[in-house]
Design an enzyme around this catalytic site. Structure first.
Site, mmCIF file in Angstrom:
data_model
loop_
_atom_site.group_PDB
_atom_site.id
_atom_site.type_symbol
_atom_site.label_atom_id
_atom_site.label_comp_id
_atom_site.label_asym_id
_atom_site.label_seq_id
_atom_site.Cartn_x
_atom_site.Cartn_y
_atom_site.Cartn_z
ATOM 1 N N GLN A 256 25.247 32.574 52.209
ATOM 2 C CA GLN A 256 24.298 32.474 51.102
ATOM 3 C C GLN A 256 24.997 32.248 49.767
ATOM 4 O OE1 GLN A 256 21.020 32.293 51.154
ATOM 5 N NE2 GLN A 256 20.793 32.640 53.352
ATOM 6 N N LYS B 276 37.395 38.929 45.172
ATOM 7 C CA LYS B 276 38.580 39.745 44.935
ATOM 8 C C LYS B 276 39.843 38.891 44.965
ATOM 9 C CE LYS B 276 39.092 41.090 49.800
ATOM 10 N NZ LYS B 276 39.107 42.221 50.746
ATOM 11 N N ASP C 204 26.325 43.719 53.377
ATOM 12 C CA ASP C 204 25.606 44.962 53.074
ATOM 13 C C ASP C 204 26.538 46.161 52.974
ATOM 14 O OD1 ASP C 204 23.091 43.790 53.014
ATOM 15 O OD2 ASP C 204 22.722 44.127 55.144
ATOM 16 N N HIS D 124 19.048 40.827 50.016
ATOM 17 C CA HIS D 124 18.510 41.722 51.049
ATOM 18 C C HIS D 124 18.367 43.099 50.418
ATOM 19 C CE1 HIS D 124 17.712 43.673 54.800
ATOM 20 N NE2 HIS D 124 18.926 44.143 55.001
ATOM 21 N N GLU E 187 15.822 42.255 63.666
ATOM 22 C CA GLU E 187 17.183 42.124 64.189
ATOM 23 C C GLU E 187 17.413 43.025 65.396
ATOM 24 O OE1 GLU E 187 19.392 41.165 59.905
ATOM 25 O OE2 GLU E 187 19.472 43.177 60.775
ATOM 26 N N GLU F 282 19.507 28.153 78.964
ATOM 27 C CA GLU F 282 18.199 27.522 78.768
ATOM 28 C C GLU F 282 17.338 28.252 77.741
ATOM 29 O OE1 GLU F 282 16.161 26.540 82.365
ATOM 30 O OE2 GLU F 282 17.960 25.714 83.313
#
Length: 333
Positions: free
Chosen positions: A25, A45, A80, A105, A192, A228
Site C-alpha cells: 500500500q 528506517k 500492524d 487499517h 481473514e 482448481e
C-alpha cells in the site's frame, strides 16, 4: 457512497503528507499522491532496502521521525505489529496540534494500542484491494473502492480530509464507503481468520488429507482441492456465487448443493461466532501482542508446522511442471 464530485482534492494538495512504510500500500499511496499534486515524503528506517527504490521512483525519503516532523498528515502503513512502536518512538514526539494521523487499517486504534493526542485528527483511508491494483487502476484513470472512517475530529474537517486523500489515490473514481474503525477492524479480522486465510487453508488441507488417506494419489488430491480452487474463486470474484454455479457443470452444482451444508453446518457457524467474539472482546489482539513481545516464536513455530504439511511438498513438485504459474521467491531462490 462518495464519488469524485463529493471530494475536494485541493484540501490534501494544501497539506504535507508523510507516508510511513513502502510496502504494497505504501508505494501505491505515495506515487499516486505525488501524481495528484500532493507534497509527499516516505518514512523508512535507516538501512531499509526499500530506500533505494523510493529514490529511484522520484520520491523523497527520510527517517520516520524526520518525516513525521515535516508532515502535517501522516499515513501509517507499516505492518500492524510494528505500528505501536513507530508511533511511540517516531511519530508521537513530532505531532503538533492540527496534525492528522491516518491509517490503512483500524486495528491499533480500535484496540487502543495507539492513543493519539486529542488535538490530532485520526482517520482511515483503506482501499479494498492490494497496492499494485490500487496503483494500476490509478494510472489507468480508474480506481479501487475505499473505506473511510474518522475516529477523532477536533477540527470538524476530518471527513473532508479523508475524502480528499481518497480522491488523491483514485478511490472516489470507484466509490468511497463511510464506516467506523470498529467495523472495519472486526470484519477484516473475521474475514481473514474464519474464511479467507484460516478457514480456506484448513478446508483445503482437510480435503487433501481425506483423499490421500482413502488411497488416492497425492498429486490428484492436490489438483482437486487446491489447484482448481483458483478457477472457482475467480468465477465467484467476477460474478458472485450464482455466477460460479452457472459456470460449473450440473454435476458439480448439484453435488455442491447436497454436500456443502454437510461440511459447513450449524456447528461451523457456532465456531465462527466464537472466533468473532474473540476478535470483538480483544482476546485475539492480546495473543497477537504476546506473540510479538515473545519475539514471534509462536508465529514461527506455526509457520514451520504448516510448511511441513504433505500438501506443500506435493505442491512444490507439481508447480515445477506449470510454466504458466508465477513462482514465489522461496521456490526459485
Amino acid at each position: 457512497m462518495f464519488y469524485d464530485d463529493d471530494a475536494d482534492l485541493t484540501i490534501i494538495q494544501g497539506r504535507k503528507v508523510g507516508v510511513i512504510g513502502y510496502g504494497s500500500q505504501g508505494h501505491a499511496h505515495s506515487l499516486s499522491l505525488r501524481d495528484s499534486g500532493v507534497q509527499v515524503k516516505v518514512g523508512l528506517k535507516e538501512g531499509s532496502k526499500s530506500r533505494a527504490k523510493v529514490s529511484e521512483q522520484g520520491l523523497d525519503v527520510d527517517t520516520p521521525a524526520a518525516v513525521a516532523k515535516w508532515a502535517d498528515v501522516i499515513m501509517l502503513l507499516a505492518p500492524d505489529t510494528a505500528q505501536a512502536d513507530i508511533f511511540k518512538n517516531d511519530i508521537e514526539p513530532n505531532l503538533s496540534d492540527g496534525d492528522a494521523l491516518f491509517f490503512g487499517h483500524g486495528l491499533n486504534i480500535h484496540f487502543g494500542l495507539i492513543k493519539p493526542p486529542a488535538e490530532v485528527t485520526v482517520a482511515m483511508v483503506a482501499p479494498k484491494g492490494p497496492g499494485h491494483l490500487v496503483r494500476r487502476q490509478f494510472v489507468d484513470g480508474k480506481g479501487v473502492p475505499c473505506l473511510i472512517a474518522v475516529d477523532q475530529d477536533p477540527t470538524g474537517k476530518g471527513e473532508a480530509l479523508a475524502l480528499s486523500y481518497a480522491k488523491a489515490i483514485g478511490g472516489t473514481r470507484a466509490g468511497v464507503i463511510k464506516t467506523t474503525f470498529k467495523d472495519e477492524t472486526e470484519t477484516d479480522l473475521f474475514g481473514e481468520q474464519a474464511v479467507l486465510c484460516g478457514g480456506t487453508e484448513e478446508l483445503v488441507k482437510a480435503g487433501f488429507d481425506v483423499m490421500v488417506e482413502a488411497g488416492y494419489p497425492p498429486e490428484m488430491a492436490y489438483f482437486e482441492v487446491l489447484h482448481e480452487l483458483k478457477l472457482i474463486v475467480d468465477l465467484m470474484y467476477e460474478g458472485g456465487i450464482a455466477r460460479m454455479n452457472y459456470s460449473v457443470s450440473d454435476t458439480a452444482e448439484f453435488g455442491g448443493y447436497l454436500s456443502g451444508p454437510r461440511v459447513i453446518d450449524a456447528g461451523t457457524k457456532d465456531r465462527m461466532r466464537e472466533i468473532l467474539r474473540d476478535i470483538q472482546n480483544g482476546d485475539f489482539v492480546k495473543k497477537l501482542v504476546a506473540n510479538v513481545e515473545g519475539g514471534n516464536k509462536q508465529l514461527e513455530q506455526l509457520r514451520k508446522e504448516n510448511a511441513e504439511h504433505p500438501i506443500e511438498v506435493v505442491g512444490k513438485r507439481l508447480r515445477d511442471l506449470m510454466s504458466w504459474v508465477d513462482r514465489p521467491i522461496t521456490e526459485t531462490a
